[in-house]
Design a protein around this motif. Sequence first.
Motif, PDB file in Angstrom:
ATOM      1  N   LEU A 197       0.874  -1.166   0.000  1.00 48.30           N
ATOM      2  CA  LEU A 197       0.000   0.000   0.000  1.00 48.30           C
ATOM      3  C   LEU A 197       0.914   1.219   0.000  1.00 48.30           C
ATOM      4  O   LEU A 197       1.780   1.343   0.870  1.00 48.30           O
ATOM      5  CB  LEU A 197      -0.887  -0.025   1.245  1.00 48.30           C
ATOM      6  N   THR A 198       0.728   2.109  -0.970  1.00 55.02           N
ATOM      7  CA  THR A 198       1.624   3.247  -1.124  1.00 55.02           C
ATOM      8  C   THR A 198       0.879   4.539  -0.860  1.00 55.02           C
ATOM      9  O   THR A 198      -0.214   4.756  -1.379  1.00 55.02           O
ATOM     10  CB  THR A 198       2.214   3.292  -2.547  1.00 55.02           C
ATOM     11  N   MET A 199       1.489   5.407  -0.015  1.00 55.14           N
ATOM     12  CA  MET A 199       0.955   6.735   0.251  1.00 55.14           C
ATOM     13  C   MET A 199       1.826   7.763  -0.463  1.00 55.14           C
ATOM     14  O   MET A 199       3.036   7.801  -0.236  1.00 55.14           O
ATOM     15  CB  MET A 199       0.937   7.022   1.756  1.00 55.14           C
ATOM     16  N   SER A 200       1.204   8.598  -1.321  1.00 59.55           N
ATOM     17  CA  SER A 200       1.956   9.558  -2.127  1.00 59.55           C
ATOM     18  C   SER A 200       1.410  10.961  -1.930  1.00 59.55           C
ATOM     19  O   SER A 200       0.216  11.156  -1.646  1.00 59.55           O
ATOM     20  CB  SER A 200       1.879   9.184  -3.618  1.00 59.55           C
ATOM     21  N   ASP A 201       2.308  11.942  -2.118  1.00 62.67           N
ATOM     22  CA  ASP A 201       1.912  13.345  -2.080  1.00 62.67           C
ATOM     23  C   ASP A 201       1.064  13.638  -3.320  1.00 62.67           C
ATOM     24  O   ASP A 201       1.509  13.389  -4.450  1.00 62.67           O
ATOM     25  CB  ASP A 201       3.162  14.234  -2.064  1.00 62.67           C
ATOM     26  N   PRO A 202      -0.161  14.160  -3.181  1.00 63.13           N
ATOM     27  CA  PRO A 202      -1.023  14.379  -4.355  1.00 63.13           C
ATOM     28  C   PRO A 202      -0.503  15.440  -5.315  1.00 63.13           C
ATOM     29  O   PRO A 202      -0.878  15.454  -6.478  1.00 63.13           O
ATOM     30  CB  PRO A 202      -2.359  14.805  -3.728  1.00 63.13           C
ATOM     31  N   ARG A 203       0.383  16.322  -4.823  1.00 63.55           N
ATOM     32  CA  ARG A 203       0.898  17.373  -5.701  1.00 63.55           C
ATOM     33  C   ARG A 203       2.151  16.943  -6.448  1.00 63.55           C
ATOM     34  O   ARG A 203       2.267  17.128  -7.648  1.00 63.55           O
ATOM     35  CB  ARG A 203       1.189  18.630  -4.883  1.00 63.55           C
ATOM     36  N   THR A 204       3.097  16.342  -5.738  1.00 61.77           N
ATOM     37  CA  THR A 204       4.368  15.958  -6.362  1.00 61.77           C
ATOM     38  C   THR A 204       4.392  14.511  -6.844  1.00 61.77           C
ATOM     39  O   THR A 204       5.281  14.130  -7.590  1.00 61.77           O
ATOM     40  CB  THR A 204       5.518  16.148  -5.361  1.00 61.77           C
ATOM     41  N   GLU A 205       3.416  13.705  -6.387  1.00 60.86           N
ATOM     42  CA  GLU A 205       3.343  12.279  -6.706  1.00 60.86           C
ATOM     43  C   GLU A 205       4.508  11.482  -6.128  1.00 60.86           C
ATOM     44  O   GLU A 205       4.729  10.342  -6.496  1.00 60.86           O
ATOM     45  CB  GLU A 205       3.250  12.038  -8.218  1.00 60.86           C
ATOM     46  N   LEU A 206       5.275  12.085  -5.214  1.00 57.16           N
ATOM     47  CA  LEU A 206       6.376  11.374  -4.569  1.00 57.16           C
ATOM     48  C   LEU A 206       5.829  10.466  -3.479  1.00 57.16           C
ATOM     49  O   LEU A 206       4.951  10.853  -2.711  1.00 57.16           O
ATOM     50  CB  LEU A 206       7.378  12.356  -3.961  1.00 57.16           C
ATOM     51  N   ALA A 207       6.341   9.235  -3.432  1.00 56.17           N
ATOM     52  CA  ALA A 207       5.898   8.283  -2.416  1.00 56.17           C
ATOM     53  C   ALA A 207       6.391   8.718  -1.039  1.00 56.17           C
ATOM     54  O   ALA A 207       7.564   9.036  -0.851  1.00 56.17           O
ATOM     55  CB  ALA A 207       6.410   6.885  -2.749  1.00 56.17           C
ATOM     56  N   LEU A 208       5.501   8.753  -0.071  1.00 50.08           N
ATOM     57  CA  LEU A 208       5.841   9.137   1.289  1.00 50.08           C
ATOM     58  C   LEU A 208       6.043   7.931   2.183  1.00 50.08           C
ATOM     59  O   LEU A 208       6.813   7.978   3.141  1.00 50.08           O
ATOM     60  CB  LEU A 208       4.734  10.019   1.882  1.00 50.08           C
TER      61      LEU A 208
END
Length: 339
Positions: free
Chosen positions: A36-47
């Motif tokens: 399960l991957t959580m990403s920043d919605p603006r940069t699309e970088l995985a958090l």
Amino acid sequence: MTALKKYQKLECTGLWRSAPEAQRREVVVSFGEASLTMSDPRTELALSHWSLPAVERLNPGERPALYAPGADSDETLEIEDGDMIAALGTVQDALVWIKPHPGRLRTTVLAGASLVVLLLGLFWLPGALVEHTAAVVPPATRAEIGRMVLADVIRLTGKPCVEPLGKRAADRLARRLFGNGRMTILVVREGVLWPVHLPNHQILFGRSMVEAADGPEVLAGHALAEQLRAQAQDPLIPVLEHAGMAATFRLLTTGELPAEAVDGYAAGLLRAVPPPVPEDALMARFTEAGVAATPYAFSVDETGESMLGMIEADELRETPPQPVLQDEDWVSLQGICTK
């Protein structure tokens, strides 16, 4: 996995918290084959990445659903989306059969669990399990494993040197080469013959190498070479290979690596001779960073013979690029272990 095919490429929004004291943060939650991957919605970088088998629901039957990558984790995730909640519920239901349940036939449970272990041993382990686990470990867990490895290293090398001006110079060198927050350079008093890379983006230098270097370009070159080695093989992989199959499987399923699993890893890490880095890739990285390659080449081979190709290809040796460090910072870095 068949039961989960309809959830492939499933995404929703959620509220992720990296630690109990941290503010909740809106993220895009992506349901993958194993994580399960959580990403920043603006940069699309995985958090953060969570192993699907390790995900636990903390408030069954309530909305929004609250999840964590293991009961003892500091991270939490709130989800309102019904499809995503159903997908995670399907994963948890699929794992129920391998857990002991009072009143069920113990033999069936043990036989099923044994079959899973046997199949993993025959078809997936050890290499694939290690590589898969390293790929899905979330950044917070990777950082914690890096701290565990550093603690094991410190038993042999002593604590990293922290003379204030020298520490500031080391941080400036790291920013000059890798950008803000991407890498940390540490210097220890003894035991490190050549730079080593830890899983949490830390490069360790020995005091003698720093003090003997002709200039910051030498250290910069070794740091860039170490970065390429880390890109060629994730530094977490040899840690998990040392930890063993049982500890790696526990990390994959619970999100935790036993502290004792890394005991003794540092001894092998500090003895290992760094593998060579392809010259073309290294030259490209030197050019990208704006660092002359010749000082590094002569530090590897003082005659220059084995590094002649790199020396001749160094277009920056005649025209000095932007300084790697200012003179006062270089002096401070060489004195980082004076306190």
